[in-house]
Design a protein around this motif. Structure first.
Motif, PDB file in Angstrom:
ATOM      1  N   THR A   6       0.724  -1.127   0.053  1.00 29.38           N
ATOM      2  CA  THR A   6      -0.036  -0.038   0.033  1.00 29.38           C
ATOM      3  C   THR A   6       1.012   1.130  -0.231  1.00 29.38           C
ATOM      4  O   THR A   6       2.013   1.310   0.677  1.00 29.38           O
ATOM      5  CB  THR A   6      -0.898   0.165   1.212  1.00 29.38           C
ATOM      6  N   ALA A   7       0.468   2.174  -0.957  1.00 28.11           N
ATOM      7  CA  ALA A   7       1.167   3.492  -0.872  1.00 28.11           C
ATOM      8  C   ALA A   7       0.389   4.821  -1.037  1.00 28.11           C
ATOM      9  O   ALA A   7      -1.003   4.162  -1.116  1.00 28.11           O
ATOM     10  CB  ALA A   7       2.324   3.629  -2.070  1.00 28.11           C
ATOM     11  N   SER A   8       0.691   5.800  -0.780  1.00 29.27           N
ATOM     12  CA  SER A   8      -0.229   7.233  -0.881  1.00 29.27           C
ATOM     13  C   SER A   8      -0.285   7.410  -2.611  1.00 29.27           C
ATOM     14  O   SER A   8       0.062   6.648  -3.400  1.00 29.27           O
ATOM     15  CB  SER A   8       0.332   8.281  -0.088  1.00 29.27           C
ATOM     16  N   ALA A   9      -1.105   8.579  -2.744  1.00 23.94           N
ATOM     17  CA  ALA A   9      -1.207   8.949  -4.178  1.00 23.94           C
ATOM     18  C   ALA A   9      -0.156   9.012  -4.897  1.00 23.94           C
ATOM     19  O   ALA A   9       1.189   9.276  -4.406  1.00 23.94           O
ATOM     20  CB  ALA A   9      -2.163  10.222  -4.092  1.00 23.94           C
ATOM     21  N   PRO A  10      -0.174   8.928  -6.338  1.00 20.97           N
ATOM     22  CA  PRO A  10      -1.203   8.292  -7.046  1.00 20.97           C
ATOM     23  C   PRO A  10      -1.158   6.906  -7.228  1.00 20.97           C
ATOM     24  O   PRO A  10      -1.559   6.480  -8.462  1.00 20.97           O
ATOM     25  CB  PRO A  10      -1.128   9.077  -8.381  1.00 20.97           C
ATOM     26  N   TYR A  11      -0.731   6.102  -6.710  1.00 21.65           N
ATOM     27  CA  TYR A  11      -0.589   4.582  -6.704  1.00 21.65           C
ATOM     28  C   TYR A  11      -1.735   3.746  -6.206  1.00 21.65           C
ATOM     29  O   TYR A  11      -2.094   3.862  -4.822  1.00 21.65           O
ATOM     30  CB  TYR A  11       0.701   4.257  -6.274  1.00 21.65           C
ATOM     31  N   GLU A  12      -2.254   2.585  -6.727  1.00 17.04           N
ATOM     32  CA  GLU A  12      -3.076   1.789  -6.083  1.00 17.04           C
ATOM     33  C   GLU A  12      -2.347   0.737  -5.331  1.00 17.04           C
ATOM     34  O   GLU A  12      -1.203   0.745  -5.291  1.00 17.04           O
ATOM     35  CB  GLU A  12      -3.920   1.129  -7.430  1.00 17.04           C
ATOM     36  N   THR A  13      -3.324   0.066  -4.635  1.00 11.89           N
ATOM     37  CA  THR A  13      -2.732  -1.216  -3.835  1.00 11.89           C
ATOM     38  C   THR A  13      -2.492  -2.410  -4.669  1.00 11.89           C
ATOM     39  O   THR A  13      -3.334  -2.548  -5.583  1.00 11.89           O
ATOM     40  CB  THR A  13      -3.680  -1.227  -2.651  1.00 11.89           C
ATOM     41  N   ILE A  14      -1.527  -3.269  -4.408  1.00 10.48           N
ATOM     42  CA  ILE A  14      -1.048  -4.134  -5.428  1.00 10.48           C
ATOM     43  C   ILE A  14      -0.914  -5.359  -4.291  1.00 10.48           C
ATOM     44  O   ILE A  14      -0.321  -5.059  -3.148  1.00 10.48           O
ATOM     45  CB  ILE A  14       0.152  -4.090  -6.214  1.00 10.48           C
ATOM     46  N   ALA A  15      -1.153  -6.592  -4.784  1.00  8.02           N
ATOM     47  CA  ALA A  15      -0.948  -7.762  -3.908  1.00  8.02           C
ATOM     48  C   ALA A  15      -0.390  -8.780  -4.914  1.00  8.02           C
ATOM     49  O   ALA A  15      -0.644  -8.925  -5.962  1.00  8.02           O
ATOM     50  CB  ALA A  15      -2.250  -8.197  -3.413  1.00  8.02           C
ATOM     51  N   PHE A  16       0.193  -9.679  -4.096  1.00  7.69           N
ATOM     52  CA  PHE A  16       0.767 -11.182  -4.733  1.00  7.69           C
ATOM     53  C   PHE A  16       0.507 -12.105  -3.596  1.00  7.69           C
ATOM     54  O   PHE A  16       0.373 -12.120  -2.425  1.00  7.69           O
ATOM     55  CB  PHE A  16       2.268 -11.019  -4.854  1.00  7.69           C
ATOM     56  N   THR A  17       0.444 -13.457  -4.168  1.00  2.00           N
ATOM     57  CA  THR A  17       0.114 -14.580  -3.829  1.00  2.00           C
ATOM     58  C   THR A  17       1.554 -15.149  -3.233  1.00  2.00           C
ATOM     59  O   THR A  17       2.225 -15.533  -4.308  1.00  2.00           O
ATOM     60  CB  THR A  17      -0.781 -15.868  -4.408  1.00  2.00           C
ATOM     61  N   ILE A  18       1.794 -15.646  -2.045  1.00  5.13           N
ATOM     62  CA  ILE A  18       3.083 -16.161  -1.722  1.00  5.13           C
ATOM     63  C   ILE A  18       2.964 -17.529  -0.926  1.00  5.13           C
ATOM     64  O   ILE A  18       1.485 -17.792  -0.535  1.00  5.13           O
ATOM     65  CB  ILE A  18       3.939 -15.116  -0.901  1.00  5.13           C
ATOM     66  N   VAL A  19       3.928 -18.296  -0.588  1.00  4.87           N
ATOM     67  CA  VAL A  19       3.853 -19.455   0.381  1.00  4.87           C
ATOM     68  C   VAL A  19       3.528 -19.024   1.557  1.00  4.87           C
ATOM     69  O   VAL A  19       4.190 -18.102   2.263  1.00  4.87           O
ATOM     70  CB  VAL A  19       4.998 -20.159  -0.150  1.00  4.87           C
ATOM     71  N   ASN A  20       2.773 -19.583   2.138  1.00  4.06           N
ATOM     72  CA  ASN A  20       2.250 -19.281   3.836  1.00  4.06           C
ATOM     73  C   ASN A  20       3.549 -20.062   4.452  1.00  4.06           C
ATOM     74  O   ASN A  20       3.236 -21.104   5.243  1.00  4.06           O
ATOM     75  CB  ASN A  20       0.947 -19.591   4.036  1.00  4.06           C
ATOM     76  N   LYS A  21       4.670 -19.374   4.765  1.00  4.60           N
ATOM     77  CA  LYS A  21       5.627 -19.913   5.861  1.00  4.60           C
ATOM     78  C   LYS A  21       6.135 -18.788   6.389  1.00  4.60           C
ATOM     79  O   LYS A  21       6.156 -17.634   6.254  1.00  4.60           O
ATOM     80  CB  LYS A  21       6.561 -20.735   4.975  1.00  4.60           C
ATOM     81  N   ALA A  22       6.884 -19.269   7.717  1.00  5.65           N
ATOM     82  CA  ALA A  22       7.488 -18.160   8.294  1.00  5.65           C
ATOM     83  C   ALA A  22       8.554 -17.483   7.862  1.00  5.65           C
ATOM     84  O   ALA A  22       9.277 -18.220   7.113  1.00  5.65           O
ATOM     85  CB  ALA A  22       7.700 -18.811   9.658  1.00  5.65           C
ATOM     86  N   TRP A  23       8.878 -16.196   8.055  1.00  6.06           N
ATOM     87  CA  TRP A  23      10.135 -15.338   7.559  1.00  6.06           C
ATOM     88  C   TRP A  23      11.194 -15.469   8.556  1.00  6.06           C
ATOM     89  O   TRP A  23      11.041 -15.445   9.579  1.00  6.06           O
ATOM     90  CB  TRP A  23       9.449 -13.947   7.104  1.00  6.06           C
ATOM     91  N   GLU A  24      12.362 -15.508   7.773  1.00  4.10           N
ATOM     92  CA  GLU A  24      13.729 -15.337   8.567  1.00  4.10           C
ATOM     93  C   GLU A  24      13.651 -13.663   8.716  1.00  4.10           C
ATOM     94  O   GLU A  24      13.873 -12.927   7.782  1.00  4.10           O
ATOM     95  CB  GLU A  24      14.798 -15.586   7.844  1.00  4.10           C
ATOM     96  N   GLN A  25      13.681 -13.268  10.114  1.00  3.70           N
ATOM     97  CA  GLN A  25      13.685 -11.923  10.358  1.00  3.70           C
ATOM     98  C   GLN A  25      15.139 -11.146  10.511  1.00  3.70           C
ATOM     99  O   GLN A  25      15.449 -10.080  10.860  1.00  3.70           O
ATOM    100  CB  GLN A  25      12.863 -11.792  11.743  1.00  3.70           C
TER     101      GLN A  25
END
Length: 610
Positions: A563-582
């Motif tokens: 998500t970002a401010s104007a003038p850009y729309e929200t964009i999404a992607f499908t990823i593997v549901n696994k825990a991330w290395e932080q």
């Protein structure tokens, strides 16, 4: 026998001697007084290098007194004479003290005058240093503006400062202060053809405040009166724009728009009244409005005060418009003169490069001259002839039934729209009175096409390529239609992206038991690299964000939303549901720099357990 007269004379002399001795004894100090005076002095009567026991006694000039007695002076006459001498000495001392005081006063005044002159000289020197410091800061500010414009990261104040560079007519060769290199510095820097006050139309509140402070900075450093008038006029327009933006921020966008619609008729009437008038006409109208408000007649004070406020802004815009015409004419004249000089130089170079053969006198000479001329032309033709390659069908781009995976992230262009843009550019060039020759680095012939900022950032990311175990990742999720609060002012658009997915083999205990290198296990997703491009964010202070949403009914996948401010729309992607290395040591990165949001994640490994 002595006579009576002699006896009387002796008696008088004895009496005078007794009186004189009595006066001398009166002048002498007693013993105790002499000792106290001697103790107070540096030396005492008992201990002194002169061995004088009467050191503390008052000095009496005995021989002088004896001489005066012999001269027949009475003690009163001697005392009166001593008093006259004392008074005379006192007057002399007073005169000496007065002269010394006058000399000291004169010396003090001389020292004060010298100190005052030194302070004035120091103040003049300090003021010269301050002036030179201000000139240095102004020159550095202009240099920074040129650098930022050339590197395509200019701020709004940079365009205004560069336009003001040509407010004075260009110097001609031979004029005092003319420098050919300095005259060439402006070549390649585009002059904004729009009026300077048009820059406030598309600025946010934060950008307008920053520009307002920059204008104040130039106003404090500038010395030329024409440039000062330019910055004063810009400051008036900037203050009006800031007031409008602050009112919009205070009441809200919708309320401000409703208020603007309510005042649209009055605004239109004021615009109709002020539009098309010159600066002098605006000044005359301002005087009329001020006289009308000061007359005390029953008038609509709110309307006329609003008209006077708008008139001041329009007057500043009129002055800026007149100055901008001067800037454009000066810049145009400088470019024309430079092009004429280049044409004359090229003409001289061509003349010096071409050597025409002499006219032959006889028939044999004609044949020889023709042969020589033919040989020279052969060399020139070989050197200058254009090589035309035959057409090959392999040069024709192939027609694709489906877009390849590596081309799906490219921008789609409409042929008709591109053709209309090309015709519009040709018409604009045809209407232009003068076209500046672009500066080409290193004497190159081909000028690189202009690429916008978005395309530059995208091509830089694509140029990094893919590793052996990376693939393009474009599994975008179709988002439902979302209404944005700013879509009435800006057209929403999707950001460009260049994403990669990292795949590989997991050699856990299970895979080591059931697979080997000749028969490897299936590849699994081990991480992602997201590069989302937001080069044209209106509000630079709001950083784009991301979040992970679990998909209901599917535990294997989740949705990553950006998500970002104007003038850009929200964009999404499908990823593997696994825990991330932080940990950053594991390759995790989350940063936003120069309009690029980078998110690098590595998925945690799953260990097989019985």
């Amino acid at each position: 026998m002595t006579t009576t007269a002699e006896r009387a004379e002796r008696k008088a002399s004895k009496k005078a001697a007794k009186q004189l001795d009595k006066a001398d004894r009166a002048l002498l100090l007693p013993e105790e007084a002499r000792r106290s005076a001697a103790e107070v002095s540096f030396y005492s009567a008992d201990t002194n290098p002169f061995f004088d026991a009467n050191l503390g006694e008052k000095f009496v000039w005995g021989k002088k007194r004896e001489k005066e007695r012999k001269q027949g002076m009475t003690p009163e006459e001697a005392r009166r004479r001593d008093l006259e001498r004392q008074v005379e000495s006192q007057h002399e001392i007073e005169r000496l003290n007065q002269r010394r005081g006058e000399r000291e006063e004169e010396m003090r005044m001389r020292e004060e005058e010298s100190m005052r002159a030194a302070r004035m000289a120091e103040s003049a020197q300090m003021s010269a240093w301050i002036d030179r410091e201000d000139d240095f800061h102004l020159e550095q500010a202009k240099k920074r503006a040129e650098i930022r414009v050339r590197e395509r990261r200019a701020k709004p104040i940079d365009f205004l400062a560069l336009n003001l560079k040509w407010s004075l007519p260009p110097l001609q060769p031979g004029d005092e202060g003319y420098d050919d290199e300095q005259e060439d510095e402006g070549v390649g820097l585009e002059v904004d053809t729009e009026e300077p006050y048009m820059i406030f139309d598309n600025l946010t509140l934060e950008d307008s405040e920053e520009l307002h402070e920059d204008i104040k900075m130039y106003l404090s450093l500038e010395k030329l009166e024409a440039n000062l008038e330019f910055w004063r006029s810009l400051l008036i327009v900037s203050s009006a724009s800031l007031e409008a933006l602050r009112n919009e921020r205070a009441v809200g966008t919708s309320a401000f728009a409703a208020q603007a619609r309510a005042n649209a008729s009055v605004k239109a009437e004021i615009t109709r009244l002020l539009a098309g008038k010159t600066y002098n006409q605006l000044v005359a109208l301002q005087n009329q409005v001020q006289r009308k408000l000061a007359s005390g007649e029953p008038v609509d004070v709110e309307y006329w005060e609003g008209l006077l406020k708008e008139l001041i802004v329009w007057k500043a815009k009129g002055k800026l418009r007149d100055m901008h015409e001067v800037v454009l004419n000066n810049r145009l004249e400088q470019l024309r003169r430079k092009q004429r000089d280049e044409a004359v130089r090229f003409k001289e170079e061509v003349k010096s490069a071409i050597h025409l053969p002499a006219a032959p006198q006889a028939g044999d000479g004609v044949a020889e001259a023709f042969e020589d001329d033919e040989g020279g032309d052969d060399d020139m033709d070989v050197e200058d002839a254009a090589v035309v390659e035959p057409w090959d069908d392999a040069l024709e781009p192939p027609k694709l039934k489906r877009i390849p995976e590596e081309l799906r992230g490219c921008e789609l262009l409409d042929s008709e729209e591109e053709l209309h843009k090309l015709y519009a550019q040709r018409r604009s060039i045809a209407k232009t009175r003068f076209v500046a020759k672009p500066r080409v680095a290193n004497d190159a012939v081909v000028v690189a096409p202009k690429v916008n900022k978005d395309e530059e950032i995208y091509q830089a990311a694509v140029g990094q390529g893919l590793d052996e175990e990376e693939e393009l990742f474009n599994l975008e999720v179709e988002m439902s239609k979302t209404a944005y609060s700013w879509e009435d002012k800006y057209r929403p658009r999707k950001p460009r992206y260049f994403n990669k997915v990292h795949t590989g083999y997991e050699w856990n205990k299970y895979n080591q038991t059931h697979y080997d290198t000749d028969n490897p296990p299936p590849k699994v997703v081990q991480g992602y690299k997201f590069c989302i491009f937001y080069p044209d964010l209106l509000d630079k202070t709001k950083t784009p964000t991301y979040k992970v949403i679990k998909n209901p009914g599917n535990d294997d996948t989740s949705t990553l939303v950006f998500t970002a401010s104007a003038p850009y729309e929200t964009i999404a992607f499908t990823i593997v549901n696994k825990a991330w290395e932080q940990s950053h040591k594991r390759g995790f990165r989350s940063s936003f720099d120069r309009g690029v949001l980078q998110l690098y994640v590595q998925l945690k490994r799953e260990f097989y357990r019985k």
